[in-house]
Design an enzyme around this catalytic site. Structure first.
Site, mmCIF file in Angstrom:
data_model
loop_
_atom_site.group_PDB
_atom_site.id
_atom_site.type_symbol
_atom_site.label_atom_id
_atom_site.label_comp_id
_atom_site.label_asym_id
_atom_site.label_seq_id
_atom_site.Cartn_x
_atom_site.Cartn_y
_atom_site.Cartn_z
ATOM 1 N N SER A 25 0.839 -1.194 0.000
ATOM 2 C CA SER A 25 0.000 0.000 0.000
ATOM 3 C C SER A 25 0.877 1.248 0.000
ATOM 4 C CB SER A 25 -0.882 -0.012 1.254
ATOM 5 O OG SER A 25 -1.907 0.935 1.165
ATOM 6 N N CYS A 28 3.320 7.302 2.789
ATOM 7 C CA CYS A 28 4.229 8.442 2.752
ATOM 8 C C CYS A 28 5.410 8.217 3.691
ATOM 9 C CB CYS A 28 3.497 9.720 3.137
ATOM 10 S SG CYS A 28 2.259 10.238 1.941
ATOM 11 N N TYR A 189 -7.940 14.202 0.943
ATOM 12 C CA TYR A 189 -7.132 15.055 0.067
ATOM 13 C C TYR A 189 -8.019 15.660 -1.024
ATOM 14 C CZ TYR A 189 -3.488 12.897 2.827
ATOM 15 O OH TYR A 189 -2.720 12.471 3.881
ATOM 16 N N ARG A 237 -7.739 5.091 -5.861
ATOM 17 C CA ARG A 237 -7.977 4.831 -4.434
ATOM 18 C C ARG A 237 -9.062 5.777 -3.947
ATOM 19 N NH1 ARG A 237 -4.034 3.796 0.759
ATOM 20 N NH2 ARG A 237 -4.418 1.666 0.063
#
Length: 383
Positions: A25, A28, A189, A237
């Protein structure tokens, strides 16, 4: 177990064959400098390829500098960043895995501290070491949370410019050699903030109805798909639910998945949450496999391939997710960090690789010798 475990069956998507169904996955690392990957990333990603993971998705990568979460986030907004991506891709492929890139824009969750430096909006202590704040943008002038920067509401011209940046990032991903591309539309986001009524208060064609709130996400897919090679997979995603009362529920994500499929998206990567709002928290507590049901419902009702994620811990759990028809791919995040060789250990546990043949030859040689010489008559898994 009889027969080959489905987890270790290759999967063909378009012209790209994944050696197995185990996915890293995107996570960050907050360790880039001016968006540029470095030695940390080269070691970080190559270890999972050596560890047997079939598809490695490189972390959220900004399509513009303003779209980073932190000063340490990876970027692909400039041609000068391509060579570092090429190096990561080469290392992943050299170790038998498929390289994917997640392209992203942080929106109103940009201009933040690295998690270990506070995990909130940049402030005076950060400015003192040179980490200055920058403008954040969103569908509406609604901050992520109290004390966070007030975002500037994007105009329709701004939206068009940002979509152009997604396209430019896609072209650079092609130059870097990636074989799979993922559009990040989850976790609060920019793309997700257009989708959610908790963050999108617009009165124009990008806000209000579900059709309008989906428009930005669909326009990104429409712009990226003709540029990304037709023979290579495109993932998106999404946060399947907002997890806050009054936010998006799974039914909206099923509708979104159908529209994304119609625009050439091949796989829905099914996560959840990440938005913020004042309503009651309705998110299920994190327990093993707590998000798998979203992947199953979208796969069933939207007739599209899905990737399950969310506390996938054991080989048997991953195998059950696949054999039950809940998902086509299984994605691991923190568990992969805890054990970069999870895929090899899972293959051993499921009887798919008792002789260490799938390991790097330099490792499999020694592990196989140990199993034969020290544990004669016992399985290697006993060690």
């Amino acid at each position: 177990m009889t027969g080959r475990p489905l987890l270790f069956d290759p999967l063909q998507i378009k012209d790209i064959e994944l050696p197995n169904r185990v996915v890293l996955s995107p996570m960050c690392q907050y360790s880039a400098i001016d968006g540029m990957m470095n030695d940390h990333h080269f070691v970080h990603y190559s270890q999972f390829a050596m560890g047997g993971t079939g598809l490695i998705i490189v972390e959220a990568t900004g399509v513009e500098a303003r779209g980073r979460i932190t000063h340490g986030c990876v970027g692909i907004w400039d041609d000068g960043q391509i060579d570092a991506h090429k190096r990561v891709v080469e290392l992943i492929k050299a170790n038998g895995a498929v390289a994917a890139l997640q392209i992203a824009h942080a929106g109103r969750k940009a201009s933040c501290q690295r998690p270990w430096e506070g995990d909130g909006p940049l402030e005076e202590k950060d400015f003192a070491r040179g980490d200055l704040a920058w403008e954040v943008v969103a569908p509406s002038a609604v901050p992520f949370a109290d004390g966070w920067l007030m975002p500037r509401e994007l105009s329709t011209a701004d939206i068009a410019d940002i979509i152009d940046n997604w396209v430019a990032a896609t072209k650079r991903a092609i130059q870097a050699g990636y074989d799979v591309l993922e559009i990040h539309s989850a976790h609060g986001y920019l793309s997700h903030s257009f989708l959610s009524p908790l963050s999108n208060r617009r009165g124009d064609k990008y806000g209000g109805s579900l059709e309008n709130r989906m428009r930005f996400t669909l326009e990104v897919a429409e712009a990226v798909r003709p540029v990304w090679p037709d023979n290579k997979p495109l993932f998106t995603r999404i946060s399947c639910v907002d997890g806050i009362k009054g936010g998006r529920e799974i039914e909206e994500s099923v509708a979104l998945a159908k529209e994304l499929k119609a625009r050439g998206v091949d796989v829905i990567d099914c996560s959840a949450g990440g938005i913020a709002g004042e309503g009651e928290n309705t998110m299920a507590p994190p327990t093993p496999g707590y998000q798998v049901g979203y992947a199953a419902q979208i796969r069933r009702e939207a007739d599209i391939m899905t990737q399950a994620v969310g506390m996938v811990l054991s080989a048997s759990q991953a195998e059950t997710i696949l054999t039950s028809g809940a998902a086509d791919l299984v994605s691991l995040a923190r568990e992969s960090l805890r054990n970069p060789y999870w895929a090899h250990h899972a293959a051993e546990a499921l009887g798919a690789d008792p002789d260490y043949n799938a390991w790097p030859v330099q490792y499999g040689h020694w592990l196989g010798n140990r199993a034969k010489s020290m544990y004669s008559g016992r399985t290697a898994a006993a060690d």
